[in-house]
Write a protein that holds these residues in place. Structure first.
Motif, PDB file in Angstrom:
ATOM      1  N   THR A   9       0.911  -1.238  -0.153  1.00 26.56           N
ATOM      2  CA  THR A   9      -0.113   0.011   0.057  1.00 26.56           C
ATOM      3  C   THR A   9       0.717   1.248  -0.093  1.00 26.56           C
ATOM      4  O   THR A   9       1.895   1.361   0.599  1.00 26.56           O
ATOM      5  CB  THR A   9      -0.897   0.048   1.192  1.00 26.56           C
ATOM      6  N   GLU A  10       0.517   2.330  -0.699  1.00 25.30           N
ATOM      7  CA  GLU A  10       0.927   3.502  -0.651  1.00 25.30           C
ATOM      8  C   GLU A  10       0.316   4.247   0.431  1.00 25.30           C
ATOM      9  O   GLU A  10      -0.961   4.347   0.514  1.00 25.30           O
ATOM     10  CB  GLU A  10       0.881   4.306  -2.005  1.00 25.30           C
ATOM     11  N   LEU A  11       1.178   4.719   1.409  1.00 28.63           N
ATOM     12  CA  LEU A  11       0.581   5.532   2.730  1.00 28.63           C
ATOM     13  C   LEU A  11       0.369   6.831   2.571  1.00 28.63           C
ATOM     14  O   LEU A  11       0.917   7.488   1.749  1.00 28.63           O
ATOM     15  CB  LEU A  11       1.476   4.847   3.792  1.00 28.63           C
ATOM     16  N   ASP A  12      -0.425   7.245   3.553  1.00 34.23           N
ATOM     17  CA  ASP A  12      -1.108   8.551   3.514  1.00 34.23           C
ATOM     18  C   ASP A  12       0.175   9.283   4.536  1.00 34.23           C
ATOM     19  O   ASP A  12       0.098   9.182   5.589  1.00 34.23           O
ATOM     20  CB  ASP A  12      -2.387   8.784   4.366  1.00 34.23           C
ATOM     21  N   PRO A  13       0.698  10.660   3.753  1.00 31.91           N
ATOM     22  CA  PRO A  13       1.534  11.402   4.420  1.00 31.91           C
ATOM     23  C   PRO A  13       1.063  12.019   5.793  1.00 31.91           C
ATOM     24  O   PRO A  13       1.730  12.240   6.663  1.00 31.91           O
ATOM     25  CB  PRO A  13       1.739  12.268   3.462  1.00 31.91           C
ATOM     26  N   SER A  14      -0.385  12.093   5.785  1.00 30.51           N
ATOM     27  CA  SER A  14      -1.039  12.802   6.965  1.00 30.51           C
ATOM     28  C   SER A  14      -1.034  12.176   7.935  1.00 30.51           C
ATOM     29  O   SER A  14      -1.520  12.377   9.305  1.00 30.51           O
ATOM     30  CB  SER A  14      -2.370  13.509   6.591  1.00 30.51           C
ATOM     31  N   LEU A  15      -0.613  10.596   7.784  1.00 30.59           N
ATOM     32  CA  LEU A  15      -0.567   9.795   9.322  1.00 30.59           C
ATOM     33  C   LEU A  15       0.341  10.480  10.191  1.00 30.59           C
ATOM     34  O   LEU A  15       1.382  10.965   9.868  1.00 30.59           O
ATOM     35  CB  LEU A  15      -0.227   8.386   8.866  1.00 30.59           C
ATOM     36  N   ASP A  16      -0.033  10.354  11.641  1.00 25.76           N
ATOM     37  CA  ASP A  16       0.856  10.756  12.546  1.00 25.76           C
ATOM     38  C   ASP A  16       2.106   9.644  12.561  1.00 25.76           C
ATOM     39  O   ASP A  16       2.009   8.639  12.008  1.00 25.76           O
ATOM     40  CB  ASP A  16       0.344  11.115  14.002  1.00 25.76           C
ATOM     41  N   ASP A  17       3.180  10.138  13.294  1.00 28.80           N
ATOM     42  CA  ASP A  17       4.432   9.253  13.318  1.00 28.80           C
ATOM     43  C   ASP A  17       4.152   7.675  13.791  1.00 28.80           C
ATOM     44  O   ASP A  17       4.669   6.729  13.298  1.00 28.80           O
ATOM     45  CB  ASP A  17       5.486   9.884  14.186  1.00 28.80           C
ATOM     46  N   TYR A  18       3.256   7.648  14.728  1.00 25.24           N
ATOM     47  CA  TYR A  18       2.809   6.152  15.363  1.00 25.24           C
ATOM     48  C   TYR A  18       1.965   5.493  14.505  1.00 25.24           C
ATOM     49  O   TYR A  18       2.193   4.529  13.973  1.00 25.24           O
ATOM     50  CB  TYR A  18       1.946   6.412  16.627  1.00 25.24           C
ATOM     51  N   GLU A  19       1.154   6.252  13.750  1.00 22.82           N
ATOM     52  CA  GLU A  19       0.092   5.586  12.738  1.00 22.82           C
ATOM     53  C   GLU A  19       1.158   5.162  11.539  1.00 22.82           C
ATOM     54  O   GLU A  19       0.672   4.013  11.170  1.00 22.82           O
ATOM     55  CB  GLU A  19      -1.008   6.508  12.190  1.00 22.82           C
ATOM     56  N   LEU A  20       1.971   6.073  10.972  1.00 19.99           N
ATOM     57  CA  LEU A  20       2.906   5.650   9.967  1.00 19.99           C
ATOM     58  C   LEU A  20       3.941   4.683  10.328  1.00 19.99           C
ATOM     59  O   LEU A  20       3.776   3.616   9.502  1.00 19.99           O
ATOM     60  CB  LEU A  20       3.859   6.896   9.675  1.00 19.99           C
ATOM     61  N   ALA A  21       4.299   4.515  11.584  1.00 21.66           N
ATOM     62  CA  ALA A  21       5.248   3.453  11.926  1.00 21.66           C
ATOM     63  C   ALA A  21       4.559   2.186  11.943  1.00 21.66           C
ATOM     64  O   ALA A  21       5.004   0.909  11.527  1.00 21.66           O
ATOM     65  CB  ALA A  21       5.929   3.655  13.502  1.00 21.66           C
ATOM     66  N   ALA A  22       3.369   2.258  12.443  1.00 21.40           N
ATOM     67  CA  ALA A  22       2.454   0.912  12.461  1.00 21.40           C
ATOM     68  C   ALA A  22       2.107   0.356  11.018  1.00 21.40           C
ATOM     69  O   ALA A  22       2.262  -0.793  10.849  1.00 21.40           O
ATOM     70  CB  ALA A  22       1.140   0.974  13.670  1.00 21.40           C
ATOM     71  N   ALA A  23       1.670   1.318  10.271  1.00 15.14           N
ATOM     72  CA  ALA A  23       1.388   0.893   8.958  1.00 15.14           C
ATOM     73  C   ALA A  23       2.578   0.410   8.280  1.00 15.14           C
ATOM     74  O   ALA A  23       2.550  -0.588   7.259  1.00 15.14           O
ATOM     75  CB  ALA A  23       0.848   2.157   8.159  1.00 15.14           C
ATOM     76  N   LEU A  24       3.680   0.978   8.433  1.00 18.21           N
ATOM     77  CA  LEU A  24       4.953   0.459   7.681  1.00 18.21           C
ATOM     78  C   LEU A  24       5.230  -0.877   8.154  1.00 18.21           C
ATOM     79  O   LEU A  24       5.803  -1.692   7.401  1.00 18.21           O
ATOM     80  CB  LEU A  24       6.134   1.513   7.868  1.00 18.21           C
ATOM     81  N   VAL A  25       5.454  -1.338   9.343  1.00 17.90           N
ATOM     82  CA  VAL A  25       5.555  -2.640  10.027  1.00 17.90           C
ATOM     83  C   VAL A  25       4.641  -3.681   9.378  1.00 17.90           C
ATOM     84  O   VAL A  25       5.075  -4.832   8.922  1.00 17.90           O
ATOM     85  CB  VAL A  25       6.012  -2.646  11.266  1.00 17.90           C
ATOM     86  N   ARG A  26       3.467  -3.038   9.294  1.00 14.14           N
ATOM     87  CA  ARG A  26       2.298  -4.219   8.872  1.00 14.14           C
ATOM     88  C   ARG A  26       2.715  -4.600   7.407  1.00 14.14           C
ATOM     89  O   ARG A  26       2.375  -5.492   6.930  1.00 14.14           O
ATOM     90  CB  ARG A  26       0.892  -3.599   9.059  1.00 14.14           C
ATOM     91  N   GLU A  27       2.735  -3.408   6.577  1.00 17.59           N
ATOM     92  CA  GLU A  27       2.906  -3.645   5.247  1.00 17.59           C
ATOM     93  C   GLU A  27       4.286  -4.458   4.943  1.00 17.59           C
ATOM     94  O   GLU A  27       4.277  -5.357   4.083  1.00 17.59           O
ATOM     95  CB  GLU A  27       2.813  -2.279   4.424  1.00 17.59           C
ATOM     96  N   ALA A  28       5.132  -4.087   5.723  1.00 13.50           N
ATOM     97  CA  ALA A  28       6.556  -4.748   5.273  1.00 13.50           C
ATOM     98  C   ALA A  28       6.514  -6.133   5.763  1.00 13.50           C
ATOM     99  O   ALA A  28       7.029  -7.034   4.939  1.00 13.50           O
ATOM    100  CB  ALA A  28       7.586  -4.031   6.156  1.00 13.50           C
ATOM    101  N   GLY A  29       5.945  -6.259   6.680  1.00 12.31           N
ATOM    102  CA  GLY A  29       5.647  -7.714   7.411  1.00 12.31           C
ATOM    103  C   GLY A  29       4.738  -8.727   6.359  1.00 12.31           C
ATOM    104  O   GLY A  29       5.176  -9.826   6.102  1.00 12.31           O
ATOM    105  N   GLN A  30       3.764  -8.204   5.960  1.00 10.75           N
ATOM    106  CA  GLN A  30       2.862  -8.847   5.056  1.00 10.75           C
ATOM    107  C   GLN A  30       3.420  -9.355   3.900  1.00 10.75           C
ATOM    108  O   GLN A  30       3.428 -10.149   3.130  1.00 10.75           O
ATOM    109  CB  GLN A  30       1.551  -8.028   4.989  1.00 10.75           C
ATOM    110  N   LEU A  31       4.259  -8.015   3.327  1.00 13.45           N
ATOM    111  CA  LEU A  31       5.013  -8.262   1.925  1.00 13.45           C
ATOM    112  C   LEU A  31       6.097  -9.445   1.940  1.00 13.45           C
ATOM    113  O   LEU A  31       6.006 -10.088   1.314  1.00 13.45           O
ATOM    114  CB  LEU A  31       5.687  -6.926   1.602  1.00 13.45           C
ATOM    115  N   ALA A  32       6.750  -9.458   3.168  1.00  9.53           N
ATOM    116  CA  ALA A  32       7.685 -10.444   3.338  1.00  9.53           C
ATOM    117  C   ALA A  32       7.280 -11.811   3.355  1.00  9.53           C
ATOM    118  O   ALA A  32       7.587 -12.991   2.907  1.00  9.53           O
ATOM    119  CB  ALA A  32       8.642 -10.467   4.521  1.00  9.53           C
TER     120      ALA A  32
END
Length: 280
Positions: A9-32
């Protein structure tokens, strides 16, 4: 973004840092995980148990791309070679797959992890007691997401967690890791043995970030390991501290030991590690 036949997923830049971090690890983990299902080969890095796969590289590339778009002023440091200088005084530290040996061999005990730290608090690729702002750890196959940091309570799947035990080290199970080759070197073997025999039991699962998430939520009593790079330490450190636990770094015989748990356990781990003869 598309990596081979796997999309993320392409993530929304308006996410706060915690929301962004959570989304990044979810997406990275699912991709792997999707890439592993398609079949992977590992490449040796420093030893037979220190390996890297195409999934590590793809997951890090995904996180790198999203951060450069969502946080263009921040620096980036990744285990698999990503290095971007920032202008904000902040750096994201990425571990796309922590526990790659487990990951490659079909175990569920691996994760994707990320931390955000202030720059100037550790040398690149090392892990002094850096000033970490937040951490996020995601274990895909168990769908466990730990987050925590400054101004944000430690949570597991959005539920606040109780924090590490306040019990003595002798009453706790200690998670740890030491490569077999280090057991032949007294600089590492002696302090490790002193700490190990002080605990009620030992656990060695092979993913430091998964371990640290479980120290934060009380499933594991405490944790110690030497020579951790930033990506293996900072995500979990942020979460353990947000859960009310302690962390510490102590140098013994030229090696840095990283400690996490309740205040009593961390204090007693430090005492055990430093009780051994010091080499010149």
């Amino acid at each position: 973004m598309t990596t081979g036949r796997h999309s993320a997923t392409e993530l929304d830049p308006s996410l706060d840092d915690y929301e962004l971090a959570a989304a990044l690890v979810r997406e990275a983990g699912q991709l792997a995980l999707l890439m592993r299902m398609g079949g992977l080969q590992g490449e040796r890095k420093t030893s037979v148990s220190d390996v890297v796969t195409a999934a590590d590289h793809a997951a890090e590339a995904y996180v790198l791309e999203q951060l450069r778009r969502c946080r263009p002023d921040d620096g980036i440091l990744g285990e698999e070679g990503s290095s971007v200088a920032g202008r904000s005084g902040r750096t994201w530290v990425i571990d796309p797959v922590d526990g790659t040996y487990n990951f490659l061999h079909g175990s569920t005990y691996w994760c994707s992890a990320i931390a955000l730290k202030r720059e100037g608090t550790a040398s690149p690729g090392t892990a002094s007691d850096a000033d970490v702002i937040l951490g996020a750890i995601y274990q895909p196959e168990l769908d466990k997401l730990w987050t925590g940091g400054e101004g944000h309570p430690a949570t597991l799947n959005d539920e606040r967690i109780p924090g590490p035990s306040g019990a003595a080290l002798s009453e706790l199970g200690a998670a740890t890791y030491i490569h077999p080759t280090w057991l032949a070197d007294p600089r590492a073997a002696m302090p490790w043995h002193a700490a190990a025999v002080s605990a009620a039991s030992l656990r060695m699962f092979g993913s430091g970030s998964c371990d640290l998430g479980r120290v934060a939520d009380g499933e594991l009593g405490c944790w110690f390991q030497h020579s951790c790079p930033e990506w293996d330490w900072l995500p979990g450190k942020a979460i353990v501290r947000a859960a009310g636990g302690d962390t510490d770094v102590v140098r013994v015989n030229g090696l840095d030991w990283f400690l996490a748990g309740g205040p009593t356990a961390v204090r007693e781990l430090r005492a055990a590690l430093t009780s051994v003869p010091q080499f010149a």
